[in-house]
Design a protein around this motif. Structure first.
Motif, PDB file in Angstrom:
ATOM      1  N   GLU A  29      -7.655   7.973  -9.617  1.00  0.00           N
ATOM      2  CA  GLU A  29      -7.989   7.727 -11.025  1.00  0.00           C
ATOM      3  C   GLU A  29      -6.870   6.976 -11.735  1.00  0.00           C
ATOM      4  OE1 GLU A  29      -9.744  10.547 -13.746  1.00  0.00           O
ATOM      5  OE2 GLU A  29     -10.824  11.495 -12.066  1.00  0.00           O
ATOM      6  N   THR A  30      -5.636   7.367 -11.414  1.00  0.00           N
ATOM      7  CA  THR A  30      -4.492   6.629 -11.952  1.00  0.00           C
ATOM      8  C   THR A  30      -4.612   5.145 -11.598  1.00  0.00           C
ATOM      9  OG1 THR A  30      -3.153   8.585 -11.474  1.00  0.00           O
ATOM     10  CG2 THR A  30      -1.962   6.570 -12.056  1.00  0.00           C
ATOM     11  N   GLY A  31      -4.945   4.900 -10.344  1.00  0.00           N
ATOM     12  CA  GLY A  31      -5.097   3.520  -9.882  1.00  0.00           C
ATOM     13  C   GLY A  31      -6.156   2.775 -10.676  1.00  0.00           C
ATOM     14  N   GLU A  32      -7.274   3.429 -10.913  1.00  0.00           N
ATOM     15  CA  GLU A  32      -8.356   2.797 -11.685  1.00  0.00           C
ATOM     16  C   GLU A  32      -7.886   2.447 -13.087  1.00  0.00           C
ATOM     17  OE1 GLU A  32     -11.882   2.646 -10.839  1.00  0.00           O
ATOM     18  OE2 GLU A  32     -12.182   4.145  -9.245  1.00  0.00           O
ATOM     19  N   THR A  33      -7.107   3.358 -13.668  1.00  0.00           N
ATOM     20  CA  THR A  33      -6.588   3.110 -15.020  1.00  0.00           C
ATOM     21  C   THR A  33      -5.659   1.902 -15.034  1.00  0.00           C
ATOM     22  OG1 THR A  33      -6.649   5.502 -15.368  1.00  0.00           O
ATOM     23  CG2 THR A  33      -5.420   4.191 -16.972  1.00  0.00           C
ATOM     24  N   VAL A  34      -4.727   1.899 -14.097  1.00  0.00           N
ATOM     25  CA  VAL A  34      -3.761   0.795 -14.015  1.00  0.00           C
ATOM     26  C   VAL A  34      -4.480  -0.538 -13.839  1.00  0.00           C
ATOM     27  CG1 VAL A  34      -1.927  -0.194 -12.590  1.00  0.00           C
ATOM     28  CG2 VAL A  34      -1.874   2.235 -13.148  1.00  0.00           C
ATOM     29  N   LEU A  35      -5.447  -0.550 -12.940  1.00  0.00           N
ATOM     30  CA  LEU A  35      -6.222  -1.771 -12.703  1.00  0.00           C
ATOM     31  C   LEU A  35      -6.969  -2.188 -13.968  1.00  0.00           C
ATOM     32  CD1 LEU A  35      -7.403  -3.943 -10.790  1.00  0.00           C
ATOM     33  CD2 LEU A  35      -9.213  -2.310 -10.216  1.00  0.00           C
ATOM     34  N   GLY A  36      -7.607  -1.204 -14.615  1.00  0.00           N
ATOM     35  CA  GLY A  36      -8.372  -1.486 -15.826  1.00  0.00           C
ATOM     36  C   GLY A  36      -7.511  -2.096 -16.922  1.00  0.00           C
ATOM     37  N   LEU A  88       0.836  -1.208   0.000  1.00  0.00           N
ATOM     38  CA  LEU A  88       0.000   0.000   0.000  1.00  0.00           C
ATOM     39  C   LEU A  88       0.869   1.256   0.000  1.00  0.00           C
ATOM     40  CD1 LEU A  88      -2.792  -1.043   2.538  1.00  0.00           C
ATOM     41  CD2 LEU A  88      -3.138  -0.468   0.121  1.00  0.00           C
ATOM     42  N   LYS A  89       1.919   1.207   0.779  1.00  0.00           N
ATOM     43  CA  LYS A  89       2.839   2.341   0.841  1.00  0.00           C
ATOM     44  C   LYS A  89       3.439   2.625  -0.543  1.00  0.00           C
ATOM     45  CE  LYS A  89       4.695   3.143   4.906  1.00  0.00           C
ATOM     46  NZ  LYS A  89       5.596   3.174   6.084  1.00  0.00           N
ATOM     47  N   LYS A  90       3.858   1.549  -1.215  1.00  0.00           N
ATOM     48  CA  LYS A  90       4.412   1.700  -2.571  1.00  0.00           C
ATOM     49  C   LYS A  90       3.362   2.247  -3.525  1.00  0.00           C
ATOM     50  CE  LYS A  90       7.369  -2.162  -2.545  1.00  0.00           C
ATOM     51  NZ  LYS A  90       7.447  -3.549  -3.048  1.00  0.00           N
ATOM     52  N   LEU A  91       2.147   1.741  -3.411  1.00  0.00           N
ATOM     53  CA  LEU A  91       1.064   2.199  -4.294  1.00  0.00           C
ATOM     54  C   LEU A  91       0.789   3.687  -4.079  1.00  0.00           C
ATOM     55  CD1 LEU A  91      -1.510  -0.757  -4.192  1.00  0.00           C
ATOM     56  CD2 LEU A  91      -0.310   0.112  -6.192  1.00  0.00           C
ATOM     57  N   GLU A  92       0.958   4.144  -2.854  1.00  0.00           N
ATOM     58  CA  GLU A  92       0.721   5.567  -2.598  1.00  0.00           C
ATOM     59  C   GLU A  92       1.817   6.416  -3.253  1.00  0.00           C
ATOM     60  OE1 GLU A  92      -0.069   6.753   1.489  1.00  0.00           O
ATOM     61  OE2 GLU A  92      -1.321   8.358   0.648  1.00  0.00           O
ATOM     62  N   ILE A  93       3.039   5.937  -3.187  1.00  0.00           N
ATOM     63  CA  ILE A  93       4.141   6.643  -3.851  1.00  0.00           C
ATOM     64  C   ILE A  93       3.884   6.725  -5.362  1.00  0.00           C
ATOM     65  CG2 ILE A  93       6.615   6.498  -4.436  1.00  0.00           C
ATOM     66  CD1 ILE A  93       6.949   5.214  -1.587  1.00  0.00           C
ATOM     67  N   GLU A  94       3.356   5.657  -5.913  1.00  0.00           N
ATOM     68  CA  GLU A  94       3.039   5.629  -7.355  1.00  0.00           C
ATOM     69  C   GLU A  94       1.724   6.354  -7.670  1.00  0.00           C
ATOM     70  OE1 GLU A  94       3.012   1.473  -8.203  1.00  0.00           O
ATOM     71  OE2 GLU A  94       5.114   1.216  -7.698  1.00  0.00           O
ATOM     72  N   GLU A  95       1.114   6.927  -6.639  1.00  0.00           N
ATOM     73  CA  GLU A  95      -0.123   7.708  -6.799  1.00  0.00           C
ATOM     74  C   GLU A  95      -1.301   6.912  -7.349  1.00  0.00           C
ATOM     75  OE1 GLU A  95       1.317  11.177  -8.930  1.00  0.00           O
ATOM     76  OE2 GLU A  95       1.654  12.197  -7.029  1.00  0.00           O
TER      77      GLU A  95
END
Lengths: 184, 184
Positions: A73-80, A44-51
DNA sequence: GAATACATGTAAAATGTTACATGATTTT
DNA sequence: AAAATCATGTAACATTTTACATGTATTC
């Protein structure tokens, strides 16, 4: 590698803490995906750094504060993008039991049989869990209309667990029966 | 963790190089245990420091020299203890395909179906391999008297692979059929 | 001419596990 | 009184993957 996608996936439903995510995982994906608490926190910490997620602190009384993560939104894109990418390989398995068995020619059949019978009990317990608890949990989620599509997919993964355990027990039964004839 | 035992196990048959061990693994245990070349080399090095194996250089012409590893008595003991210890847990699996599926509610059924059909082809090829090539290899090893006990065990692990792939294909078929009805 | 097999390895990065640290509340 | 739950996290270690580096001989 895929843990990050699992966390992003869970966060699309609602913002949650690392602790919550661990509970959820154990309840839902433990059949085919798991992680230790500590790995969840660090990821989670890493994911926060990657925004791909953002967190805020929720104060609590008489308990440590909760750090609650939200998907961006970045996260949603990456997941998608990950979801849309078809999986083109079979993932290699690792089964310590099979590895031991493979090299067990020096052991007495009785010693091997003890392990196999023990494993059968474990797998039977797992099978029952998929057929009762897990099935019921998914049924309940599927009852609410906005979760129906998700629940259908979850049911296919539960069914995998059921078929897998049935297969495993069948193989154990065959192998035990076979090996019982090796005594003389 | 268990890679070291796999290597020790293979070395009980005959002294071999890291390269040989990789080939052997790919041929025999890839169904339930695998490792990259680089990991095999580094693990052998560690095993030598722990005095569970010893190596010597075998010079070759026009090829790099071979470093051939032999199991030591310490190594035999360590392996024997591991083999004798019954496995009391079910190892958690990781299946990226299932993880994707679990979070795929936002995808069009057609996209999911493409992946599932592709996976079916892969699993069918694997199943056939277990039923022909692997089966034949084991049969041949089992023909020599001193390998008969080993080959019987190897056959049980091959059978696992066969049942596993049959199960997987069955699950894919069920899931595909189910999902084809979700279109409307 | 390109790819594969033969053969060895190192370095760095990613992933995952185990152990440690803290401390209140609730359950057994 | 002991154990489990709630809740967070760090540090060290172990495991695994990916990329790099080298060079010959054989096969396509």
């Amino acid at each position: 590698m895929s843990l990050k996608y699992a966390l992003l996936g869970f966060l699309t439903y609602q913002p949650q803490s690392g602790y919550d995510l661990k509970q959820l995982m154990d309840l839902s994906t433990s059949n085919f995906w798991h992680a230790k608490q500590s790995q969840i926190y660090t990821t989670l910490k890493k994911l926060e750094i990657e925004e791909q997620v953002i967190s805020h602190i929720e104060p609590q009384e008489n308990r440590p504060n909760r750090r609650v993560y939200e998907i961006t939104e970045t996260g949603e894109t990456v997941l998608g993008e990950w979801l849309a990418q078809p999986l083109m390989v079979i993932e290699p398995r690792k089964e310590t039991l099979l590895l031991k068995l493979f090299f067990s020619a020096r052991l007495k059949p009785e010693a091997i049989l003890t392990t196999l019978r023990l494993q059968k009990n474990l797998h039977q317990a797992d099978l029952e869990k998929y057929q009762t608890t897990t099935k019921e949990v998914i049924r309940q989620f599927g009852a609410s209309a906005d979760m129906a599509a998700d629940a259908r997919l979850w049911e296919t993964t539960r069914r995998y667990g059921e078929l897998y355990e049935e297969m495993y027990i069948r193989w154990l039964d065959e192998t035990i029966k076979d090996m019982e004839g090796w005594g003389e």
